[in-house]
Design a protein around this motif. Sequence first.
Motif, short mmCIF file in Angstrom:
data_model
loop_
_atom_site.label_atom_id
_atom_site.label_comp_id
_atom_site.label_asym_id
_atom_site.label_seq_id
_atom_site.Cartn_x
_atom_site.Cartn_y
_atom_site.Cartn_z
N VAL A 23 0.84 -1.20 0.00
CA VAL A 23 0.00 0.00 0.00
C VAL A 23 0.87 1.25 0.00
CG1 VAL A 23 -1.67 1.32 1.38
CG2 VAL A 23 -1.96 -1.14 1.07
N LEU A 24 1.95 1.24 0.75
CA LEU A 24 2.87 2.38 0.79
C LEU A 24 3.50 2.62 -0.59
CD1 LEU A 24 4.47 4.48 2.48
CD2 LEU A 24 6.19 2.70 2.81
N LEU A 25 3.93 1.56 -1.26
CA LEU A 25 4.53 1.71 -2.58
C LEU A 25 3.53 2.21 -3.62
CD1 LEU A 25 6.81 -1.46 -2.72
CD2 LEU A 25 7.49 0.92 -2.39
N VAL A 26 2.30 1.76 -3.54
CA VAL A 26 1.26 2.25 -4.45
C VAL A 26 1.00 3.73 -4.21
CG1 VAL A 26 -1.20 2.10 -4.99
CG2 VAL A 26 0.17 0.03 -4.83
N GLY A 27 0.96 4.15 -2.96
CA GLY A 27 0.76 5.56 -2.63
C GLY A 27 1.90 6.43 -3.13
N VAL A 28 3.12 5.96 -2.96
CA VAL A 28 4.29 6.70 -3.44
C VAL A 28 4.24 6.83 -4.96
CG1 VAL A 28 6.80 6.59 -3.72
CG2 VAL A 28 5.77 6.16 -1.48
N ALA A 29 3.94 5.75 -5.65
CA ALA A 29 3.87 5.80 -7.12
C ALA A 29 2.76 6.74 -7.60
CB ALA A 29 3.64 4.39 -7.66
N ALA A 30 1.63 6.74 -6.91
CA ALA A 30 0.52 7.63 -7.30
C ALA A 30 0.88 9.10 -7.09
CB ALA A 30 -0.74 7.27 -6.51
N ARG A 31 1.51 9.42 -5.96
CA ARG A 31 1.91 10.81 -5.71
C ARG A 31 3.00 11.24 -6.69
NH1 ARG A 31 1.30 9.00 -0.45
NH2 ARG A 31 3.53 8.66 -0.21
N GLN A 32 3.89 10.34 -7.02
CA GLN A 32 4.96 10.67 -7.96
C GLN A 32 4.39 10.91 -9.36
OE1 GLN A 32 7.93 7.62 -8.28
NE2 GLN A 32 9.53 9.12 -8.71
N ALA A 33 3.41 10.12 -9.78
CA ALA A 33 2.80 10.28 -11.10
C ALA A 33 1.98 11.56 -11.18
CB ALA A 33 1.92 9.07 -11.41
N ALA A 34 1.46 12.04 -10.06
CA ALA A 34 0.65 13.25 -10.05
C ALA A 34 1.47 14.51 -9.80
CB ALA A 34 -0.44 13.13 -8.99
N SER A 35 2.78 14.38 -9.70
CA SER A 35 3.63 15.53 -9.39
C SER A 35 3.71 16.49 -10.58
CB SER A 35 5.03 15.06 -9.02
OG SER A 35 5.69 14.58 -10.18
N PRO A 36 4.02 17.76 -10.33
CA PRO A 36 4.17 18.73 -11.42
C PRO A 36 5.26 18.32 -12.42
CG PRO A 36 4.03 19.87 -9.33
CD PRO A 36 4.13 18.41 -9.02
N THR A 37 6.32 17.70 -11.92
CA THR A 37 7.40 17.25 -12.81
C THR A 37 6.89 16.18 -13.77
OG1 THR A 37 8.98 17.68 -11.05
CG2 THR A 37 9.72 16.30 -12.87
N ALA A 38 6.10 15.23 -13.28
CA ALA A 38 5.56 14.19 -14.14
C ALA A 38 4.59 14.76 -15.15
CB ALA A 38 4.88 13.11 -13.30
N ALA A 39 3.79 15.74 -14.74
CA ALA A 39 2.85 16.37 -15.67
C ALA A 39 3.59 17.12 -16.78
CB ALA A 39 1.93 17.32 -14.91
N ALA A 40 4.67 17.83 -16.40
CA ALA A 40 5.46 18.56 -17.41
C ALA A 40 6.13 17.59 -18.37
CB ALA A 40 6.51 19.43 -16.72
#
Length: 75
Positions: A23-40
């Motif tokens: 669950v922790l790894l899924v949460g980290v991956a979701a926050r990382q994918a939603a980051s401004p850097t990932a969006a850019a």
Amino acid sequence: MDLSFARLDRDVAVTALPTELAVLLVGVAARQAASPTAAAQARLSGTAPEAELLAPPHGAFHRAVSLALRRWPQE
């Protein structure tokens, strides 16, 4: 030369992640994918589908060179 995938040994025990860690790894991956850097990065990469890259609407892979070559015999 054998390039096939290695077979899994049948006597090897499968290790599962603890639920809390998964669950922790899924949460980290979701926050990382939603980051401004990932969006850019998503906006920068892949602006055109691959089909358009291989068959552009104007018919040339490099439009400026194509237009220059069309004008060349006329000059």
